[in-house]
Design an enzyme around this catalytic site. Structure first.
Site, short mmCIF file in Angstrom:
data_model
loop_
_atom_site.label_atom_id
_atom_site.label_comp_id
_atom_site.label_asym_id
_atom_site.label_seq_id
_atom_site.Cartn_x
_atom_site.Cartn_y
_atom_site.Cartn_z
N GLU A 835 29.37 42.61 40.26
CA GLU A 835 30.09 43.44 41.22
C GLU A 835 29.67 44.89 41.11
O GLU A 835 29.38 45.55 42.11
CB GLU A 835 31.60 43.30 40.99
N ARG A 913 45.91 45.43 36.99
CA ARG A 913 46.23 44.05 37.37
C ARG A 913 46.84 43.30 36.19
O ARG A 913 47.75 42.48 36.38
CB ARG A 913 44.99 43.31 37.89
N GLU A 1301 40.12 32.85 41.89
CA GLU A 1301 40.61 33.27 40.58
C GLU A 1301 41.88 32.58 40.09
O GLU A 1301 42.04 32.36 38.89
CB GLU A 1301 40.83 34.79 40.60
#
Length: 1365
Positions: A835, A913, A1301
């Site tokens: 990423e 997160r 995920e």
């Protein structure tokens, strides 16, 4: 052509070196001795064979090699690792690659077709290797193989995407499950008849257009083929029979003497007689003898050891002999391990049972020795003479009393006992000029027993932590069974295979009874000494294994002798679990989902659009792209220190190295020297200070990858060491944090709740969460070139974020983004690792490409990739939890830290997160969660599937299980008691809507027969002392959206052509998850056209600008909606035309619209609505919706070794109305197995305070040899996946839900089932209190937590094995 001077006797020297590849004759020129077969194949354009690791550990490079065996008088077909196979070693042979067995244009082979149709290829990078492993098995089998043989043939192949189950199902149809299917009259089933993957029999459960795949018996002989039916894509009813035969020229041509050369003066010989070998040995006493090159290949590539002369003795007849005598078995030293195994299996059926005890031990040990590809080429003598201290076979040779025959250059032969052959670390009793000729293995006598032991991180294809071989010879004297002779040998405990001589001396003359056992254990404790700082670490574990193995041996002997006259040492029935060897059943998988069609395509379980390209090796990845003329290869100059000042750089030797075109450092960067994913806090090339091992300091470009790498190693850098932060604990101690990363979330008042007396109990503790390597099979790769003299820069890259590549490259070159284009066709796995970190390396490659105006490719070697690109963040969590006596949670105070590494990258978003998910699915009235990102001197850690969520949830489930132990209730009851529900408000202010958690949980309890399973496990544990089972059910709730609001946008471009076909381009990247397939289904359904009419070529920044990374599981939602928006625009434009004309087809409509000058191109756009979070107040709605799931797992552990098996995994997810349920099931299975690796197998070991035997700051586990991802053997025996039915999601396109995920964390059910099994084991030893178990729950952690008399001499009941965090 090279030649050996003055060698008159070498008359059979070939005039030319030839090789057949896929039936095509090729002449091999001299000078290529440095090349591997893989390098050669890829250089000639056969890029279907992939470079995954370069050390024979992943199987991506598997090809089949066929040659005529003069001894056996028949062709032999072997799967081999092309990355380790020297090119000239296959001279005179036939190499078949994946391209040679089938293609999309001319028809797929049944193996390829079956794999494609069974959804067994996701990213596709590993796929050719799997295809070739099975193909070689089928070609080498006289009769159809068994399921066990098929699974065994795949043990040397790794897959990171699929979870293996669909691969097993695809290949199972080729196994012999019903004899009737393999008789001559039914060898070819009826056209269109579907062979069930589950039973191997014809059935009607398959798709209506399913093509048949089956094999017939193979007759013996060289040119005989499997004669399978194969599928033609042009016409599904057309079948052809076209196996490549063994070339007749090679039948007539014996493998002859070869003398070749290679780069750097390398000499390579292939003698054809023993006399040639001895002559060469006399002339080159330091020459390295090779057979399979499995050790030398790794030494030359990874350790940079240079051997000037290599002598291949693989085909010397005198070294390949096998002689069976009345006294034993004599084996030539060049005999391959796979052939040795076949011989052992044969003699065990032909000789009296008592004579073959050592043979059976070898058979069992070889089963777990490397993968099939390695066993096919590695030799008996090579393994012996390598003298590895962890050799699986050398302890057996020693214990079995084998003798080695050694010959010198003059032909003199001497013998030596195996136990005297090994002198010190990798030193053996071979004088200069001597070679090992053969090995003699004596038959065992009546009541002489030999047993093997091995414990590794992973069962399949792994080196031992500790191994052992033990032999005892019992004789009856005076009504007692006395030890007449014994041998106890260990590997992995010293610098060489070590005989426990004092233990042997103690045993001889003693009666075989419990007193003998206890005494021997005491002696053994002192006999085998492992120093505290021993390389490899795990000292307490290794010591305990020495005792555990002997105990198992004692029990095994007692079991073997049970029933013999006068033998009175009977074991309790519960102790039998220490004796029984494990027999793995065939894998059984089931998938349960409903098909909810929306239009003609959405909802259908279509196969991956690239599947057929992937199974044939035709799918192109970045490193497969043809290099433009004048191209260069790049290699990095990396820091060797974790924290140091650069004093000087000397690149003079590197500049004069062969093929070098330039060396570039920070001063050469034309634009900005600082880059970063969120903030620019990273130097592209270090200038004054290095902050981690593996930090780029410069880049070398040369004409070949090897020349660039060699030159990079000749850049000499002097450093001044500075203090390094090498753990989260260090960072906290020295207050080493990334700036502005403090975060806090609150709900209620946790502190007040603790003080109010409302909580019946309060606990506190610490959870360490281990990191994880992405281990995408395709390493990072970028090819950069300039256009118009450097006015534009283009690149193709293996990345999840082409826009980031565009941005980084434009930034460091000082160009506008409009002049930089990045394209990505597909990537071979990403999982978050591509990423942001991939963009850094694209920028590195862009600098020399721009400055030299030449194309530059940078493809990272596996070890460099793992060392430099970062991993999943390790976490440290300190919790304080208040709860009632029945387990209701009232308050949580949590402080979490993650290991960010030497730059911020995405670490803050990952921390956030983790904080959002730090309650998992539980209603907690009072919460305070604080978090910080630690700055450490490691490479920057980065995104990985789950993005911090799994770490936060794992901390939660740890204290949930602790509460269960405190209140003496099952963890499942505690979980249910604290579930959130519809309308619950979470600690960050978001309200729960459309909650399906409780329904899903109850369905899973029914599906898994949870209550019955718990009763059976408890019964098993009562009846077995040394094996224990555990079960667990774990829920999850994963928030869908980027938590950074602006990233939740997506663009797409849809173009209709006049023939009615549609080209879709969107901002998302295909990395195996099936994104392009789902998006194409959405377009096909919208236009009501066949799926085959929609094509998606690539992702490109000049088609769709400013695209967010393909991440956060949200890509199907966002890009699917953007494409639908564009399609609806086009439909609206076409509708008036359709209503005016009598249109019979979409192609006709498209043509009429064109004639009417209707714009048939539309740009679609989508933003995720109603989301946003404000960290200033700590409240908001960061997620559009949640994906819910739950998993049940049952495991069995061996308490004496720490080994474990997952017996059952039952996974259920709510995915709304799935766009493609087959792809979604594949994502669930792949995520679960990847998660299983995180919680139970994959351990990163860094040079830190916990691992002082590793250089500071260096990653030890930087390849498949030391870092173990799950293999096919780690699959649950029963693997069930269900999708919740009738649960539409109103928040996403076509009522679907995100899947990538959410399932990952559900593998923690395996982790907590392991812990439940350990709890049962500890209870047997009298320990019932709480204990910590860190992930991964490796054999070391499992074994050392199962406290007993074999661990207590070395560690206490609270011992906690070291973990790099």
């Amino acid at each position: 052509m090279g030649s050996l001077k003055n060698e008159a006797e070498v008359q059979e020297q070939s005039n030319e070196a030839i090789l057949y590849v896929n039936g095509v004759r090729r002449v091999l020129p001299d000078g290529l001795a440095h090349l591997t077969l893989l390098e050669y194949l890829r250089d000639v354009g056969l890029t279907g064979t992939k470079l995954g690791c370069g050390e024979g550990g992943c199987g991506a490079c598997t090809v089949m090699v066929s040659y005529f065996n003069e001894n056996m008088k028949r062709c032999q077909h072997h799967a081999v690792n092309a990355c380790l196979t020297p090119l000239y070693s296959v001279e005179g042979m036939h190499v078949i690659t994946v391209e040679g067995i089938g293609s999309g244009r001319y028809g797929l082979h049944p193996v390829q077709e079956s794999l494609a149709r069974s959804h067994g290829s996701q990213c596709g990078f590993c796929t050719p290797g799997f295809v070739m492993s099975l193909y070689a098995l089928l070609r080498s089998s006289r009769t159809p193989p068994t399921e066990e043989q098929i699974e065994e043939s795949l043990a040397g192949n790794l897959c990171r995407c699929t979870g293996y189950r669909p691969i097993v199902d695809a290949f199972r149809v080729f196994s012999k499950t019903d004899d009737l299917l393999y008789t001559e009259r039914s060898s070819v089933p009826n056209v269109g008849e579907f062979i069930c993957p589950g039973t191997g029999k014809p059935c009607s459960c398959g798709p209506k257009d399913a093509s048949t795949k089956e094999t017939t018996k193979q007759s013996s002989g060289c040119d005989s083929s499997l004669k399978p039916v194969s599928y033609s894509e042009t016409n599904g009813s057309e079948y052809t029979n076209k196996e490549l035969i063994f070339p007749p020229e090679l039948l007539l041509r014996k493998l002859s003497y070869l003398s070749m050369t290679g780069f750097g003066g390398l000499k390579w010989y292939r003698p054809s007689r023993l006399s040639h070998v001895l002559d060469l040995r006399a002339r080159y006493p330091d020459a390295k003898l090779v057979v399979g090159n499995t050790e030398v290949g790794i030494e030359t590539r990874l350790k940079r050891i240079r051997y000037p002369v290599l002598i291949s003795v693989a085909h010397v007849p005198e070294l390949n002999t096998v002689t069976v005598t009345d006294n034993g078995l004599e084996i030539g030293s060049s005999l391959r391990l796979s052939e040795f195994l076949e011989i052992l299996q044969k003699v065990t059926t032909q000789r009296p049972y008592h004579e073959t005890s050592s043979c059976r031990a070898f058979i069992e040990q070889i089963k777990w020795f490397a993968g099939k590809q390695i066993r096919n080429v590695a030799s008996v003598g090579g393994n012996i003479c390598t003298a590895s201290p962890i050799s699986d076979l050398n302890p057996l040779w020693m214990a079995a009393g084998a003798t080695f025959r050694i010959i010198d250059c003059k032909g003199n032969i001497r013998t030596t006992l195996a136990e005297k052959f090994f002198l010190s670390y990798r030193k053996v009793d071979l004088a200069s000029g001597e070679i090992l000729l053969s090995v003699f293995l004596p038959w065992t006598r009546p009541f002489e027993h030999v047993k093997e032991f091995k414990q590794a991180h992973r069962r399949d294809d792994d080196i031992a932590i500790v191994n052992s071989a033990m032999r005892v010879f019992l004789e009856e004297k005076d009504h007692q069974w006395i030890v007449s002779d014994a041998s106890i040998v260990y590997g992995g405990v010293a610098a060489l295979s070590l005989s426990a001589s004092r233990t042997k001396k103690f045993l001889i003359g003693r009666s075989w009874n419990r007193e003998c056992l206890l005494g021997a254990l005491k002696v053994l404790e002192e006999d085998i000494v492992i120093k505290e700082d021993a390389p490899g670490g795990m000292v307490e574990f290794r010591k305990s294994l020495t005792l555990s193995f002997f105990f198992k041996f004692f029990m095994w002997i007692s079991y073997q002798m049970d029933g013999q006259k006068s033998f009175v040492e009977h074991m309790p029935s519960s102790y039998l679990s220490a004796v029984h060897s494990f027999n793995r059943p065939s894998i059984a998988g089931s998938q349960n989902f409903e098909i909810r069609k929306h239009g003609n395509s959405v909802g259908s379980p279509e196969i991956h659009l690239s599947a057929r390209l992937q199974v044939t090796g035709e799918a192109e990845y970045t490193d497969d792209a043809p290099m433009p003329p004048n191209s260069l290869h790049a290699a990095l100059v990396l820091s060797e220190k974790p924290h140091a000042r650069i004093l000087s750089i000397d690149d003079s030797e590197a500049k004069s190295s062969p093929g070098v075109a330039g060396i570039f450092f920070a001063k050469d960067i034309p634009g900005d020297k600082m880059v970063g994913a969120v903030i620019a806090d990273e130097e592209l090339f270090a200038t004054e200070i290095v902050t981690c091992v593996g930090q780029p300091i410069g880049v070398v470009v040369a004409d070949t990858h090897e020349n660039a790498r060699n030159a990079a190693g000749k850049v000499y850098i002097k450093y001044e060491d500075l203090p390094a932060i090498l753990s989260i604990t260090d960072a906290i101690k020295y207050k080493s944090f990334h700036p502005d990363t403090d975060r806090t979330l609150t709900k209620g008042d946790a502190e007040l709740c603790f003080q109010s007396g409302e909580c019946d109990r309060i606990i506190d503790g610490q959870v360490q969460v281990g990191g994880q390597e992405h281990f995408y099979l395709e390493p990072n790769s970028s090819l950069v070139w300039t256009i118009d003299g450097g006015n534009e820069v283009h690149m193709i890259s293996s990345t999840q974020a082409p826009q980031k590549h565009q941005k980084y490259v434009s930034h460091v070159l000082g160009l506008p983004m409009s002049k930089v284009v990045c394209k990505t066709k597909r990537i071979g796995g990403g999982f978050g690792g591509k990423e942001t970190r991939s963009a850094f390396f694209a920028a590195v490659a862009a600098v020399p490409s721009y400055l030299l105006n030449r194309p530059v490719k940078l493809t990272l070697d596996r070890d460099i990739d793992m060392m430099t690109t970062g991993q999943r963040h390790s976490f440290l969590g300190n919790y304080k939890v208040g709860f009632t006596n029945d387990g209701k949670v009232l308050a949580l105070d949590l402080e979490i830290f993650n290991n960010g590494g030497n730059s911020l990258d995405l670490s803050l978003s990952i921390l956030e997160r983790a904080m959002f998910h730090s309650h998992n699915v539980y209603e907690i009235p009072n919460v305070r969660v604080k978090g910080r990102v630690c700055f450490t001197n490691f490479p920057s850690n980065t995104a990985f599937r789950g993005f911090g969520g799994p770490q936060g949830m794992l901390i939660t489930e740890n204290w949930i299980q602790r509460i269960a132990m405190e209140v003496r209730r099952s963890a499942e009851v505690i979980r249910e008691l604290n579930f959130i529900g519809e309308g619950s408000v979470l600690h960050f202010g978001q309200k729960i809507e459309h909650c399906t958690l409780e329904r899903l949980w109850n369905e899973l309890k029914t599906s898994s027969a949870y209550l019955s399973a718990r009763e059976k496990v408890e019964q098993f544990n009562l009846q077995n002392r040394w094996k224990k089972r555990g079960i667990s059910m774990v829920p999850t709730k994963f928030g869908i959206s980027f938590t950074t609001k602006f990233l939740n946008q997506a663009g797409a471009l849809v173009q209709i052509y006049t023939d009615g076909t549609v080209l879709v381009t969107h901002g998302g990247v295909e990395m195996g998850q099936g994104l392009h397939t789902k998006v194409a289904q959405i377009a096909a359904s919208c236009f009501d056209i066949p799926l085959s009419s929609v094509f998606i070529s690539e992702t490109s920044t000049d088609k769709v600008p400013n695209a967010s990374p393909t991440a956060a599981s949200a890509s199907s939602d966002m890009y699917g909606a953007a494409v639908l928006d564009a399609c609806e625009q086009l439909k609206a434009r076409m509708q008036p035309i359709a209503s005016k004309h009598n249109i019979s087809s979409f192609s006709e409509l498209a043509n009429v619209c064109y004639m009417e000058r209707i714009d048939l191109s539309a740009h679609g756009f989508y933003i995720t609505p109603d989301i946003g979070f404000d960290w200033k107040i700590g409240k908001g709605k960061p997620f559009s919706y949640f994906t819910y799931g739950a998993a049940f797992a049952e495991v069995e552990i061996d308490t004496l070794t720490g080994d474990f098996h997952t017996r059952t995994a039952d996974v259920c997810l709510d995915l709304g109305f799935s766009i493609n349920p087959a792809l979604d099931v594949g994502q669930i299975e792949g995520a679960f197995i990847q998660g299983l690796g995180w919680v139970a197998l994959e351990e990163l070991k860094w040079g830190d305070a916990a691992h002082k035997w590793i250089s500071p700051g260096r990653l030890f586990t930087c390849g498949p040899g030391s870092y173990k991802i799950p293999s096919i053997n780690d699959l649950p025996f029963k693997f069930k996946v269900s999708l919740l039915k009738d649960a539409p999601n109103v928040k996403a396109i076509h009522s679907s839900k995100a899947v990538g995920e959410p399932p990952f964390f559900l593998a923690s059910a395996v982790f907590f089932a392991i812990k439940e099994a350990i709890i049962a084991a500890r209870a047997d030893a009298g320990y019932t209190g709480w204990f910590p178990l860190d992930n991964p729950a490796t054999p070391e952690r499992i074994r050392m937590a199962c406290v007993d008399e074999f661990t207590s001499p070395f560690a206490g009941s609270d011992f906690r094995p070291k973990l790099s965090v």
